[in-house]
Design a protein around this motif. Structure first.
Motif, PDB file in Angstrom:
ATOM      1  N   ASP A  92      82.976  47.022  39.380  1.00 13.16           N
ATOM      2  CA  ASP A  92      82.745  45.645  39.416  1.00 13.16           C
ATOM      3  C   ASP A  92      81.240  45.170  39.879  1.00 13.16           C
ATOM      4  OD1 ASP A  92      84.360  43.108  39.130  1.00 13.16           O
ATOM      5  OD2 ASP A  92      83.480  42.663  41.098  1.00 13.16           O
ATOM      6  N   THR A  93      80.639  45.755  40.490  1.00 12.59           N
ATOM      7  CA  THR A  93      79.115  45.562  40.772  1.00 12.59           C
ATOM      8  C   THR A  93      78.353  45.903  39.768  1.00 12.59           C
ATOM      9  OG1 THR A  93      79.619  46.132  43.127  1.00 12.59           O
ATOM     10  CG2 THR A  93      77.298  46.365  42.627  1.00 12.59           C
ATOM     11  N   LEU A  94      78.475  47.092  39.034  1.00 17.67           N
ATOM     12  CA  LEU A  94      77.777  47.326  37.992  1.00 17.67           C
ATOM     13  C   LEU A  94      77.755  46.546  36.795  1.00 17.67           C
ATOM     14  CD1 LEU A  94      77.677  51.434  38.394  1.00 17.67           C
ATOM     15  CD2 LEU A  94      75.941  49.707  39.281  1.00 17.67           C
ATOM     16  N   SER A  95      79.040  46.049  36.688  1.00 18.51           N
ATOM     17  CA  SER A  95      79.230  45.261  35.428  1.00 18.51           C
ATOM     18  C   SER A  95      78.703  43.999  35.477  1.00 18.51           C
ATOM     19  CB  SER A  95      80.666  45.333  35.067  1.00 18.51           C
ATOM     20  OG  SER A  95      81.513  44.912  35.798  1.00 18.51           O
ATOM     21  N   GLY A  96      78.472  43.243  36.776  1.00 15.94           N
ATOM     22  CA  GLY A  96      78.333  42.061  37.012  1.00 15.94           C
ATOM     23  C   GLY A  96      79.742  41.140  37.215  1.00 15.94           C
ATOM     24  N   GLY A  97      80.687  42.012  37.609  1.00 15.31           N
ATOM     25  CA  GLY A  97      81.854  41.033  37.986  1.00 15.31           C
ATOM     26  C   GLY A  97      82.913  41.051  36.980  1.00 15.31           C
TER      27      GLY A  97
ATOM     28  N   PRO B 265      82.315  43.893  45.981  1.00 19.02           N
ATOM     29  CA  PRO B 265      82.508  43.753  44.794  1.00 19.02           C
ATOM     30  C   PRO B 265      82.025  42.422  44.376  1.00 19.02           C
ATOM     31  CG  PRO B 265      84.595  43.688  45.749  1.00 19.02           C
ATOM     32  CD  PRO B 265      83.561  44.189  46.635  1.00 19.02           C
ATOM     33  N   VAL B 266      81.433  41.960  43.102  1.00 22.56           N
ATOM     34  CA  VAL B 266      80.890  40.619  42.722  1.00 22.56           C
ATOM     35  C   VAL B 266      82.260  39.931  43.036  1.00 22.56           C
ATOM     36  CG1 VAL B 266      80.018  39.312  41.025  1.00 22.56           C
ATOM     37  CG2 VAL B 266      79.141  41.670  41.306  1.00 22.56           C
ATOM     38  N   GLN B 267      83.240  40.193  42.472  1.00 18.90           N
ATOM     39  CA  GLN B 267      84.611  39.206  42.406  1.00 18.90           C
ATOM     40  C   GLN B 267      85.223  39.144  44.003  1.00 18.90           C
ATOM     41  OE1 GLN B 267      86.627  39.017  38.361  1.00 18.90           O
ATOM     42  NE2 GLN B 267      85.850  41.168  38.681  1.00 18.90           N
TER      43      GLN B 267
END
Length: 301
Positions: free
Chosen positions: A102-107, A170-172
């Motif tokens: 989630d972090t590497l994909s931008g959420g 995580p971003v989300q």
């Protein structure tokens, strides 16, 4: 929001062949994104039984590793495990992998989870098959604790975490968890601990294999969707859970059938479905390309 579409990377059946026979994973994901798909999914079988493979079972990549790779090859696709088996992993390992993607994909990550059904895999992984439901519920408690990025303690059946702290956050907040399966327990988990429900729509044979009750027609599904959302509301949670429907009509790419499919998609949206997952069942890159481009042109543009 209008119905959204996920392309499920085709699974290689039987003991022969390679898991990327349908085309290089990164290129297929990029094609799905260009063609208008909203998401991309992978399933998992870490160590399937050879007899199961010989009788129609399928091989897979490691879904979490592969989706991390897809994250780096795409810009907007949501990335779904369809589905990961929660009891196979220590929940902290699962939570860390999910938070990393989630972090590497931008959420963009969605964690689709199930209880699992293939006994030989449970045996091979050293996980008690009869504990799978208890381990699943335990994981659903641990995951959000891990993702908060604050100190916490949790004593599980097979571990004891004392004042641990996990990063990255995580971003989300939280990473969406979609629960797979048709059982009452699956619907309960979706309503009380998830952000989505993934009913299995593959018919009686698939339901028997996957150890979940068979699902009836769309009106029965509509009733289950309303029940799940009502129970979520009663639990003080957001009732607007996502609902993923597996659409398995092989005439999907036939232009003469497009209007019929559009009518069905409209009906699915009416009863509360928010996402549809489709796959080509192709075993070569050209067929995969034809399918993805045709679905994109007929329904997503």
């Amino acid at each position: 929001m209008a119905l959204r579409f996920i392309f499920h990377y085709p699974e290689s059946g039987g003991p022969d062949g390679d898991v990327q026979d349908a085309g290089p994973l990164g290129e297929v994901a990029q094609l799905a994104e260009r063609s208008g798909f909203h998401g991309f999914s992978l399933s998992e079988h870490p160590i399937p039984g050879s007899r199961w493979l010989a009788n129609g079972g399928h091989k897979t990549l490691d879904s979490l590793t592969a989706l991390a790779y897809v994250a780096g090859r795409t810009e907007r696709l949501r990335l779904l495990t369809y589905l990961a088996v929660a009891p196979y992993r220590n929940p902290f390992i699962l939570a860390k992998a999910a938070a990393t993607i989630d972090t590497l994909s931008g959420g963009r990550f969605i964690l689709g989870l199930g209880a699992g059904y293939q006994k030989s895999e449970f045996f091979a992984l050293g996980v008690d098959f009869d504990e799978r439901n208890a381990l699943f519920d335990e994981a659903l408690e641990v995951l959000p604790l891990h993702w908060k990025g604050e100190p916490f303690s949790y004593e599980g059946r097979h571990f004891n975490a004392r004042e641990v702290l996990a990063r990255p956050r995580p971003v989300q907040d939280p990473i969406p968890i979609w629960i797979g399966g048709n059982s009452a327990a699956s619907r309960r988990r979706a309503a009380t601990a998830g952000q989505g429900w993934m009913p299995m729509t593959g018919g009686a044979q698939l339901s028997t294999t996957a150890r979940t009750p068979a699902l009836g027609g769309l009106e029965e599904l509509a009733g289950h969707i309303e029940t799940v959302r009502t129970k979520a509301e009663e639990a003080g949670r957001d009732r607007d859970l996502d609902i993923l429907y597996s659409y398995q009509d092989q005439t999907l790419t036939d232009p003469a059938q497009a209007d019929r499919h559009r009518e069905t998609f409209a009906e699915l949206e009416r009863i509360g479905v928010t996402w549809v997952v489709v796959s080509s069942r192709s075993t070569d890159p050209a067929a995969t390309t034809d399918f993805v481009e045709a679905v994109g042109a007929n329904y997503l543009k």
